[in-house]
Design an enzyme around this catalytic site. Structure first.
Site, PDB file in Angstrom:
ATOM      1  N   ALA A   1     -28.815   6.068 -34.545  1.00 43.84           N
ATOM      2  CA  ALA A   1     -27.825   6.682 -35.423  1.00 43.84           C
ATOM      3  C   ALA A   1     -27.569   5.768 -36.623  1.00 43.84           C
ATOM      4  CB  ALA A   1     -26.556   7.000 -34.641  1.00 43.84           C
TER       5      ALA A   1
ATOM      6  N   VAL B   1     -34.001   4.352 -37.816  1.00 45.06           N
ATOM      7  CA  VAL B   1     -32.556   4.146 -37.716  1.00 45.06           C
ATOM      8  C   VAL B   1     -31.920   4.840 -38.912  1.00 45.06           C
ATOM      9  CG1 VAL B   1     -30.714   2.418 -37.984  1.00 45.06           C
ATOM     10  CG2 VAL B   1     -32.556   2.054 -36.342  1.00 45.06           C
ATOM     11  N   CYS B   2     -30.745   5.397 -38.699  1.00 44.91           N
ATOM     12  CA  CYS B   2     -29.959   6.047 -39.743  1.00 44.91           C
ATOM     13  C   CYS B   2     -30.807   7.132 -40.404  1.00 44.91           C
ATOM     14  CB  CYS B   2     -29.434   4.989 -40.715  1.00 44.91           C
ATOM     15  SG  CYS B   2     -28.059   5.525 -41.744  1.00 44.91           S
ATOM     16  N   THR B   3     -30.769   7.226 -41.717  1.00 41.61           N
ATOM     17  CA  THR B   3     -31.485   8.309 -42.388  1.00 41.61           C
ATOM     18  C   THR B   3     -32.984   8.060 -42.495  1.00 41.61           C
ATOM     19  OG1 THR B   3     -30.903   7.353 -44.535  1.00 41.61           O
ATOM     20  CG2 THR B   3     -29.466   9.088 -43.669  1.00 41.61           C
TER      21      THR B   3
END
Length: 228
Positions: free
Chosen positions: A152, A102-104
């Site tokens: 994202a 998730v995310c970075t």
């Protein structure tokens, strides 16, 4: 499978806590599932929110993941220089049913060489930099490419986890979990992504410029180590 599903979550310093705890709340309600939070040592790990979390296992005691999960945050870029952690990610990914982030957290997967030629997503401010690792940046809330599933930015972790639940246990189980945690978003503003009408274009531009300045060189160095 004769044992519970095992989800192995990387818990590193300066993790964005909601990247981890949003999915963790869903994981905890999955049937017949064991969730393991791993780091080098079993000692408190500081998050980006001013509190610490305690791993439940060190790398050597994690066991093989059915699902490998890497959250994001500032600390995900620090992992570029942690060959032990990246080696753990690579080794776990070899036999995991799903490799996820998730995310970075997707940048840690990229630095481990796991996103070459794969569609993947990340926080909108960093998404374009995934191309440095040979990934195909894809601006969607949840992206699946084979056995790799990426979410994202930050709050999308809940969407990711429900998507994973449906994949593993079926839609009805995912719907029950969504109902149980009352995941029914109704934000007070329509500014949750650059494409939304209340998002400030100037703020978007400043954010991306800041990311390019702070993280671009780190990503390019990590990509160079992979021979890209």
């Amino acid at each position: 499978m004769n044992r519970p599903l095992r989800i192995v979550c990387l818990l590193f310093p300066q993790v964005t806590q909601l990247d981890l705890t949003g999915p963790a709340q869903v994981f905890a309600r999955m049937p017949d599932t064991e969730v393991v939070y791993v780091w080098h040592r079993i000692e408190p790990v500081p998050t980006d929110a001013g509190f610490a979390m305690l791993p439940t296992a060190a790398f050597a005691g994690a066991g093989q993941a059915d699902v490998l999960f890497v959250p994001g945050g500032k600390g995900s870029f620090d992992l570029f220089d942690d060959e032990v952690a990246l080696g753990f990610v690579r080794t776990q990914a070899e036999n995991a049913r799903y490799v996820t982030s998730v995310c970075t957290g997707s940048f840690a997967l990229g630095a481990a060489g796991l996103l070459t030629g794969r569609r993947a997503t990340s926080h909108w401010g960093s998404l374009h930099l995934l191309a440095e690792f040979g990934a195909i940046p894809t601006s969607e809330r949840v992206v699946r490419d084979g056995d790799v599933i990426t979410g994202a930015g930050v709050s999308s972790g809940i969407d990711f986890a429900l998507t994973l639940t449906a994949e593993l246990f079926g839609d009805n189980v995912a719907k029950r979990i969504q109902l149980g945690i009352e995941y029914d978003p109704a934000p007070p503003f329509d500014a949750g992504s650059p494409a939304r009408p209340d998002a400030d274009p100037g703020e978007v531009a400043r954010w991306i410029a800041g990311v390019d300045a702070a993280r671009g060189p780190l990503v390019r160095r990590a990509a160079a180590r992979l021979g890209r």
